[in-house]
Design a protein around this motif. Structure first.
Motif, PDB file in Angstrom:
ATOM      1  N   SER A  15      13.673  15.776   2.675  1.00 26.45           N
ATOM      2  CA  SER A  15      14.098  14.718   1.753  1.00 26.45           C
ATOM      3  C   SER A  15      13.683  13.378   2.366  1.00 26.45           C
ATOM      4  N   LYS A  16      13.734  12.310   1.575  1.00 26.56           N
ATOM      5  CA  LYS A  16      13.374  10.994   2.110  1.00 26.56           C
ATOM      6  C   LYS A  16      14.328  10.573   3.224  1.00 26.56           C
ATOM      7  N   GLY A  17      15.622  10.860   3.058  1.00 27.53           N
ATOM      8  CA  GLY A  17      16.573  10.512   4.100  1.00 27.53           C
ATOM      9  C   GLY A  17      16.275  11.219   5.405  1.00 27.53           C
ATOM     10  N   MET A  37       7.850  20.776   6.856  1.00 24.75           N
ATOM     11  CA  MET A  37       7.988  21.597   5.658  1.00 24.75           C
ATOM     12  C   MET A  37       6.982  21.098   4.629  1.00 24.75           C
ATOM     13  N   VAL A  38       6.023  21.922   4.246  1.00 20.86           N
ATOM     14  CA  VAL A  38       4.901  21.433   3.436  1.00 20.86           C
ATOM     15  C   VAL A  38       5.072  21.664   1.941  1.00 20.86           C
ATOM     16  N   ASN A  39       6.144  22.326   1.525  1.00 18.06           N
ATOM     17  CA  ASN A  39       6.302  22.725   0.117  1.00 18.06           C
ATOM     18  C   ASN A  39       7.234  21.823  -0.685  1.00 18.06           C
ATOM     19  N   MET A  40       7.765  20.765  -0.076  1.00 21.63           N
ATOM     20  CA  MET A  40       8.787  19.964  -0.732  1.00 21.63           C
ATOM     21  C   MET A  40       8.183  18.750  -1.445  1.00 21.63           C
ATOM     22  N   PRO A  41       8.884  18.197  -2.438  1.00 26.07           N
ATOM     23  CA  PRO A  41       8.376  17.007  -3.133  1.00 26.07           C
ATOM     24  C   PRO A  41       8.168  15.808  -2.221  1.00 26.07           C
ATOM     25  N   THR A  42       8.909  15.744  -1.110  1.00 21.68           N
ATOM     26  CA  THR A  42       8.789  14.609  -0.185  1.00 21.68           C
ATOM     27  C   THR A  42       8.037  14.971   1.100  1.00 21.68           C
TER      28      THR A  42
END
Length: 255
Positions: A15-17, A37-42
C-alpha cells in the motif's frame, strides 16, 4: 570481533502507507534488504520511491494471498476466489490440508518473477514467499528460483530451525505477529547479542515497516508493529549501539 546480523523489511508495494514507511526506513534508517510485492496496485509506486537508493537489495516477495494474480484467475483456481482475487491468508491457515495445485502456483510464481525483472530491470537479489505456509508453495518457489538461478531463501516452519540461504544458516527472528506492543529495538539488540556467540548462524530480523493507511487497516492484521519498526530502523541511538558493538548489517548479496 565483528558480529553479523541481517535486517530486512517485507511488503514493499502492499500500500502507499507501507511504501512510504519502507522508504523512510531505507533512506533515513539502516534497512538495506527489502522484499518487493509486484502484483499490487501500488507496486510501481513503492519501486519508484526506493529504486535509486544505492546499495539496497531487492528481493521478490512472492504473493498468493493478497491482491490479484498476474495470471488469469481461471487458470489458477486453487489459489483464487470467484471474483478473481487471491484467497486470503486465513483461508490457507485454516485449511486442514495443502489445497494449492503445484502446477498452478508455479505458473503464478513465474509470472511474478517475470514482472519483477520487467519492473526492476534485473534478477532479484533473493527469492522468497509472503505469509503462506504450504509445501506446494515452497516447492513452487524453489522450482522457479532454480529455473532462473536466483538464490532462494528457504522456509523454517519450526521457529527453532535454521533457514538456509546459499548454504549459509540464518536464524529467523520475527516477533511482531500478534504482539503489537513489542519492542523492535530490543529485538535487534538481542539478535546482535546472539550473533556474538553463534558465529556459524546469522540472525535474520524480519521487519514489516510501514505507515498505516485505509488499505492496510482493512486488509492486514499487522498494523501498529509496522510503525514501530520504521521508528526502530531510524533510531539514531540504536544505530550508534550497533556501531559501538561492532555489528555488521548484512545484505543478502554479501552472503
Amino acid at each position: 570481533m565483528t558480529s553479523r546480523i541481517l535486517v530486512r523489511s517485507d511488503d514493499l508495494g502492499y500500500s502507499k502507507g507501507v511504501n512510504y514507511g519502507i522508504y523512510e526506513a531505507v533512506k533515513n534508517g539502516f534497512i538495506n534488504n527489502v522484499g518487493f510485492m509486484v502484483n499490487m496496485p501500488t507496486s510501481q509506486h513503492g519501486l519508484d520511491l526506493v529504486k535509486d537508493i544505492e546499495g539496497l537489495n531487492l528481493g521478490l516477495h512472492t504473493v498468493i494471498c493478497a491482491g490479484k494474480p498476474l495470471t488469469d484467475p481461471k487458470l489458477i483456481p486453487s489459489i483464487t476466489t470467484e471474483d478473481g482475487y487471491f484467497k486470503a491468508s486465513k483461508t490457507y491457515r485454516s485449511a486442514k490440508e495443502d489445497f494449492i495445485d503445484f502446477d498452478e502456483v508455479v505458473t503464478e510464481i513465474e509470472a511474478q518473477y517475470q514482472k519483477f525483472v520487467e519492473l526492476v530491470g534485473r534478477k532479484p537479489d533473493y527469492f522468497e514467499g509472503h505469509a503462506v505456509v504450504s509445501d506446494n508453495f515452497v516447492k513452487g518457489l524453489r522450482t522457479v528460483a532454480k529455473r532462473h538461478d536466483v538464490p532462494f531463501l528457504d522456509f523454517a516452519f519450526d521457529s527453532e530451525a535454521h533457514v538456509l540461504f546459499k548454504s549459509v544458516a540464518f536464524k529467523s527472528v520475527m516477533e511482531s505477529m500478534g504482539n503489537p506492543n513489542y519492542n523492535p529495538v530490543e529485538v535487534v539488540k538481542k539478535a546482535a547479542e546472539f550473533a556474538k556467540t553463534h558465529a556459524n548462524v546469522i540472525p535474520m530480523v524480519i521487519f514489516h515497516c510501514g505507515y498505516l493507511d485505509d488499505y492496510i487497516l482493512g486488509h492486514s492484521s499487522l498494523t501498529l508493529p509496522r510503525t514501530k519498526e520504521v521508528e526502530a530502523s531510524c533510531d539514531k541511538d540504536l544505530a550508534q549501539w550497533l556501531k559501538d558493538n561492532d555489528v555488521q548489517l548484512m545484505r543478502y548479496s554479501e552472503v
